[in-house]
Design a protein around this motif. Structure first.
Motif, PDB file in Angstrom:
ATOM      1  N   GLU A   1      87.735  -0.701  52.008  1.00  0.00           N
ATOM      2  CA  GLU A   1      88.726  -0.422  53.055  1.00  0.00           C
ATOM      3  C   GLU A   1      88.491   0.963  53.622  1.00  0.00           C
ATOM      4  OE1 GLU A   1      93.557  -0.245  53.612  1.00  0.00           O
ATOM      5  OE2 GLU A   1      92.668  -0.941  51.743  1.00  0.00           O
ATOM      6  N   LEU A   2      88.455   1.014  54.973  1.00  0.00           N
ATOM      7  CA  LEU A   2      88.255   2.306  55.634  1.00  0.00           C
ATOM      8  C   LEU A   2      89.522   3.140  55.543  1.00  0.00           C
ATOM      9  CD1 LEU A   2      86.338   1.118  58.818  1.00  0.00           C
ATOM     10  CD2 LEU A   2      85.387   2.214  56.778  1.00  0.00           C
ATOM     11  N   SER A   3      89.344   4.408  55.305  1.00  0.00           N
ATOM     12  CA  SER A   3      90.504   5.312  55.240  1.00  0.00           C
ATOM     13  C   SER A   3      91.037   5.560  56.635  1.00  0.00           C
ATOM     14  CB  SER A   3      90.098   6.644  54.584  1.00  0.00           C
ATOM     15  OG  SER A   3      89.093   7.265  55.352  1.00  0.00           O
ATOM     16  N   SER A   4      92.346   5.543  56.758  1.00  0.00           N
ATOM     17  CA  SER A   4      92.966   5.794  58.070  1.00  0.00           C
ATOM     18  C   SER A   4      92.817   7.255  58.440  1.00  0.00           C
ATOM     19  CB  SER A   4      94.441   5.406  58.033  1.00  0.00           C
ATOM     20  OG  SER A   4      95.113   6.176  57.053  1.00  0.00           O
ATOM     21  N   LYS A   5      92.897   7.500  59.763  1.00  0.00           N
ATOM     22  CA  LYS A   5      92.755   8.869  60.278  1.00  0.00           C
ATOM     23  C   LYS A   5      93.956   9.707  59.867  1.00  0.00           C
ATOM     24  CE  LYS A   5      91.815  11.431  64.497  1.00  0.00           C
ATOM     25  NZ  LYS A   5      91.610  11.336  65.970  1.00  0.00           N
ATOM     26  N   LYS A   6      93.701  10.914  59.415  1.00  0.00           N
ATOM     27  CA  LYS A   6      94.772  11.787  58.950  1.00  0.00           C
ATOM     28  C   LYS A   6      95.674  12.182  60.101  1.00  0.00           C
ATOM     29  CE  LYS A   6      95.628  16.002  56.337  1.00  0.00           C
ATOM     30  NZ  LYS A   6      95.020  17.163  55.668  1.00  0.00           N
ATOM     31  N   LYS A   7      96.976  11.979  59.902  1.00  0.00           N
ATOM     32  CA  LYS A   7      97.953  12.299  60.949  1.00  0.00           C
ATOM     33  C   LYS A   7      98.160  13.803  61.041  1.00  0.00           C
ATOM     34  CE  LYS A   7     102.607  11.204  62.495  1.00  0.00           C
ATOM     35  NZ  LYS A   7     103.876  10.485  62.179  1.00  0.00           N
ATOM     36  N   LEU A   8      98.159  14.311  62.294  1.00  0.00           N
ATOM     37  CA  LEU A   8      98.337  15.744  62.523  1.00  0.00           C
ATOM     38  C   LEU A   8      99.788  16.122  62.305  1.00  0.00           C
ATOM     39  CD1 LEU A   8      97.140  18.447  63.480  1.00  0.00           C
ATOM     40  CD2 LEU A   8      97.740  17.765  65.823  1.00  0.00           C
ATOM     41  N   HIS A   9     100.010  17.115  61.501  1.00  0.00           N
ATOM     42  CA  HIS A   9     101.367  17.587  61.227  1.00  0.00           C
ATOM     43  C   HIS A   9     101.512  19.001  61.796  1.00  0.00           C
ATOM     44  CE1 HIS A   9     104.655  18.750  58.095  1.00  0.00           C
ATOM     45  NE2 HIS A   9     105.135  18.534  59.301  1.00  0.00           N
ATOM     46  N   ALA A  10     102.273  19.092  62.861  1.00  0.00           N
ATOM     47  CA  ALA A  10     102.485  20.393  63.494  1.00  0.00           C
ATOM     48  C   ALA A  10     103.778  21.010  62.975  1.00  0.00           C
ATOM     49  CB  ALA A  10     102.554  20.224  65.023  1.00  0.00           C
ATOM     50  N   LEU A  11     103.772  22.319  62.837  1.00  0.00           N
ATOM     51  CA  LEU A  11     104.935  23.042  62.343  1.00  0.00           C
ATOM     52  C   LEU A  11     105.750  23.613  63.489  1.00  0.00           C
ATOM     53  CD1 LEU A  11     103.324  25.013  59.358  1.00  0.00           C
ATOM     54  CD2 LEU A  11     104.474  22.790  59.307  1.00  0.00           C
ATOM     55  N   SER A  12     107.065  23.623  63.308  1.00  0.00           N
ATOM     56  CA  SER A  12     107.952  24.239  64.289  1.00  0.00           C
ATOM     57  C   SER A  12     107.919  25.751  64.132  1.00  0.00           C
ATOM     58  CB  SER A  12     109.376  23.721  64.117  1.00  0.00           C
ATOM     59  OG  SER A  12     109.892  24.150  62.871  1.00  0.00           O
ATOM     60  N   LEU A  13     108.542  26.445  65.074  1.00  0.00           N
ATOM     61  CA  LEU A  13     108.574  27.907  65.002  1.00  0.00           C
ATOM     62  C   LEU A  13     109.283  28.363  63.736  1.00  0.00           C
ATOM     63  CD1 LEU A  13     108.103  30.702  66.245  1.00  0.00           C
ATOM     64  CD2 LEU A  13     110.214  30.408  67.551  1.00  0.00           C
ATOM     65  N   ALA A  14     110.373  27.691  63.384  1.00  0.00           N
ATOM     66  CA  ALA A  14     111.106  28.079  62.170  1.00  0.00           C
ATOM     67  C   ALA A  14     110.236  27.896  60.923  1.00  0.00           C
ATOM     68  CB  ALA A  14     112.381  27.248  62.059  1.00  0.00           C
ATOM     69  N   GLU A  15     109.471  26.820  60.866  1.00  0.00           N
ATOM     70  CA  GLU A  15     108.596  26.583  59.715  1.00  0.00           C
ATOM     71  C   GLU A  15     107.454  27.587  59.677  1.00  0.00           C
ATOM     72  OE1 GLU A  15     109.014  21.765  59.032  1.00  0.00           O
ATOM     73  OE2 GLU A  15     107.759  22.512  60.673  1.00  0.00           O
ATOM     74  N   LYS A  16     106.957  27.991  60.847  1.00  0.00           N
ATOM     75  CA  LYS A  16     105.888  28.994  60.869  1.00  0.00           C
ATOM     76  C   LYS A  16     106.389  30.336  60.355  1.00  0.00           C
ATOM     77  CE  LYS A  16     103.429  26.809  64.712  1.00  0.00           C
ATOM     78  NZ  LYS A  16     103.064  26.877  66.153  1.00  0.00           N
ATOM     79  N   ILE A  17     107.644  30.670  60.640  1.00  0.00           N
ATOM     80  CA  ILE A  17     108.213  31.906  60.099  1.00  0.00           C
ATOM     81  C   ILE A  17     108.350  31.816  58.580  1.00  0.00           C
ATOM     82  CG2 ILE A  17     110.264  33.392  60.134  1.00  0.00           C
ATOM     83  CD1 ILE A  17     108.496  33.602  62.620  1.00  0.00           C
ATOM     84  N   GLN A  18     108.703  30.628  58.085  1.00  0.00           N
ATOM     85  CA  GLN A  18     108.764  30.433  56.625  1.00  0.00           C
ATOM     86  C   GLN A  18     107.384  30.616  55.988  1.00  0.00           C
ATOM     87  OE1 GLN A  18     110.582  26.666  55.632  1.00  0.00           O
ATOM     88  NE2 GLN A  18     112.372  27.042  56.928  1.00  0.00           N
ATOM     89  N   VAL A  19     106.354  30.139  56.694  1.00  0.00           N
ATOM     90  CA  VAL A  19     104.988  30.319  56.195  1.00  0.00           C
ATOM     91  C   VAL A  19     104.669  31.804  56.078  1.00  0.00           C
ATOM     92  CG1 VAL A  19     102.554  30.054  56.799  1.00  0.00           C
ATOM     93  CG2 VAL A  19     104.114  28.109  57.006  1.00  0.00           C
ATOM     94  N   LEU A  20     104.981  32.572  57.092  1.00  0.00           N
ATOM     95  CA  LEU A  20     104.701  34.009  57.071  1.00  0.00           C
ATOM     96  C   LEU A  20     105.486  34.713  55.968  1.00  0.00           C
ATOM     97  CD1 LEU A  20     104.657  34.714  60.921  1.00  0.00           C
ATOM     98  CD2 LEU A  20     102.696  34.587  59.378  1.00  0.00           C
ATOM     99  N   GLU A  21     106.739  34.272  55.744  1.00  0.00           N
ATOM    100  CA  GLU A  21     107.547  34.886  54.684  1.00  0.00           C
ATOM    101  C   GLU A  21     106.952  34.587  53.304  1.00  0.00           C
ATOM    102  OE1 GLU A  21     111.406  33.300  55.375  1.00  0.00           O
ATOM    103  OE2 GLU A  21     111.941  34.793  56.907  1.00  0.00           O
ATOM    104  N   LEU A  22     106.483  33.352  53.102  1.00  0.00           N
ATOM    105  CA  LEU A  22     105.871  33.003  51.816  1.00  0.00           C
ATOM    106  C   LEU A  22     104.612  33.819  51.559  1.00  0.00           C
ATOM    107  CD1 LEU A  22     106.237  29.106  51.579  1.00  0.00           C
ATOM    108  CD2 LEU A  22     107.202  30.819  50.031  1.00  0.00           C
ATOM    109  N   LEU A  23     103.803  33.980  52.596  1.00  0.00           N
ATOM    110  CA  LEU A  23     102.558  34.737  52.424  1.00  0.00           C
ATOM    111  C   LEU A  23     102.830  36.210  52.177  1.00  0.00           C
ATOM    112  CD1 LEU A  23     100.408  33.052  55.224  1.00  0.00           C
ATOM    113  CD2 LEU A  23     100.124  32.794  52.743  1.00  0.00           C
TER     114      LEU A  23
END
Length: 473
Positions: free
Chosen positions: A2-24
């Motif tokens: 069975e062929l693997s399905s194409k990976k779905k793109l997951h985009a982050l919102s502005l609020a989630e991007k700020i959470q990323v920066l805080e974690l880093l």
């Protein structure tokens, strides 16, 4: 297999991007570990770190949509920023900003910036998403103009307006009712004929409302067969301005443009009105009246400029009549001026009043909401003094309505005679298409034989083309 399905793109919102920066920043987690937690790729986390300053600026601005995942830059970023600035000013003034109002303002800003841009509903929706306009809890704003209170006494109406600063210059309008002896001649000999003219313009001089002329006759002979829609000015068959109807139409026009404006109006006009129409887009600001004949709603210098251009054009027309009718006096030539002629002369005179003079006049008389540089030389904007008259004589002729009547001078009609001088001369057959084409040929031949300039022929060609187009309909 069975062929693997194409990976779905997951985009982050502005609020989630700020959470990323805080974690880093606050933890020892690597970019790969943060990527796994948010189920995105490591390169996406890297791009977030690269754009850290821009993301933090958007977050702190309070205007960005924090739930939006992608921020596509507008092709018209300058218009975007200018409209957003205007929007914040409007909200600070508690204006109820609507979609049509934003579209109108965006088009106006594009014209000012010299950009070919027609805003659409789709563009407005994307602009609101980009700038977080209309997202989150809706704030209940006070109406931009409170309901008109019951008519106060004359003293309270005479108070000067205090809210001009709440309007931009293009949204401050002034109007005046101007009495006009439409066929008077220097010296005041003969019948003058009285009409009243309503003028209205904004303090930037960028908008002049259509001239309204009111006269005493219901159906002057000169209007026979004339289409009112084709006239450059409106005619009201009563020697008085129809204020209620005019104000209602003005309010409808401003509503169609999505605008909230103010109108400077003589207090005596409001006192004379039995009832005011319900105005939703026009705020009336009564102006103190110093005298019965004054017109404080529009700067007096603007009114005088209109009358100067009218008198100058009238004298030119009378001189042309005298050249055609040998031996005719100026008073005899003036007797042939009709109300229809007055409509055309008034429209031409109003068009001649330059915007620079209107701007400087509003500022000089304290009727402008902001300070703008004054016109350096208004004298150059006035027509030259006609030949045969001194400067003092022409000035007196311009201000003829303000003079006390003297015996035997400037007689008013009693209504028994028509503006064409009585009799059946006023009834002229309606011109046919053949008459119009023959007139064009006669005019061109006259221009060819009298050494006119090439520029005048260019204007004639435009007129000729339009007449020929109408003849083909």
């Amino acid at each position: 297999m069975e062929l693997s399905s194409k990976k779905k793109l997951h985009a982050l919102s502005l609020a989630e991007k700020i959470q990323v920066l805080e974690l880093l920043d606050e933890s020892k987690m690597s970019q790969s570990e943060v990527a796994r937690r948010f189920q995105v790729s490591q390169p996406q986390i890297s791009r977030i770190c690269k754009n850290k300053e821009k993301l933090l600026a958007d977050w702190c601005s309070g205007t960005a949509n924090r739930e939006r995942k992608r921020k596509r830059e507008s092709k018209y970023s300058g218009i975007d920023e200018a409209l957003l600035c205007w929007y914040h000013i409007a909200r600070a003034k508690a204006w109820d900003v609507t979609g049509p109002m934003l579209l109108h303002k965006a088009k106006e800003l594009a014209d000012i910036m010299g950009q070919e841009f027609v805003p659409s509903i789709g563009w407005l929706v994307r602009w609101k998403r980009r700038n977080n306009v209309g997202f989150g809890a809706r704030h209940v704003l006070a109406p931009p103009f409170p309901p008109e209170p019951p008519p106060p006494g004359p003293m309270s109406r005479a108070q000067p307006p205090l809210s001009l600063k709440d309007f931009s210059p293009e949204d401050v309008f002034g109007c005046a009712e101007v009495p006009l002896l439409y066929r008077a001649v220097p010296g005041g000999a003969g019948a003058c004929g009285r009409v009243r003219v309503l003028l209205c313009a904004n303090s930037r001089g960028t908008e002049k409302r259509r001239v309204l002329v009111s006269g005493p006759r219901t159906a002057p002979r000169c209007f026979f067969g004339v289409s009112s829609e084709a006239l450059p000015a409106s005619y009201h068959p009563d020697l008085g301005i129809p204020w209620s109807e005019w104000l209602a139409q003005f309010d409808r026009d401003m509503g169609q443009q999505g605008r909230q404006v103010t109108l400077l109006l003589a207090a005596r006009v409001l006192e004379a009105l039995a009832s005011l129409p319900g105005l939703c887009h026009v705020r009336l600001l009564p102006m103190a009246t110093a005298a019965a004949g004054s017109t404080p709603g529009l700067p007096s210098s603007v009114v005088r400029a209109f009358k100067t251009h009218y008198r100058h054009r009238l004298l030119g027309k009378l001189a042309a009549v005298q050249s055609r009718r040998a031996g005719a006096s100026l008073a005899e030539a003036g007797a042939g001026i009709t109300v229809l002629d007055a409509l055309h002369l008034a429209a031409a005179a109003w068009a001649k009043v330059p915007p620079q003079l209107i701007v400087s006049s509003f500022i000089r008389e304290g009727l402008a909401p902001c300070k703008l540089p004054l016109s350096p030389d208004e004298a150059s904007e006035m027509p030259p003094v006609p030949s045969g008259l001194s400067l003092q004589e022409f000035a007196r002729f311009v201000d003829l309505e303000g003079e006390e009547p003297t015996s035997g001078a400037c007689k008013e009609e009693t209504g028994a005679e028509d503006e064409e001088g009585g009799g059946e001369e006023g009834f002229q057959p309606l011109p046919t298409k053949a008459d119009a084409l023959r007139a064009l040929g006669t005019l061109r031949r006259w221009l060819e034989c009298n050494s006119t300039s090439p520029e005048l022929f260019e204007k004639f060609y435009a007129c000729e083309e339009e007449v020929e187009r109408l003849c083909c309909l």
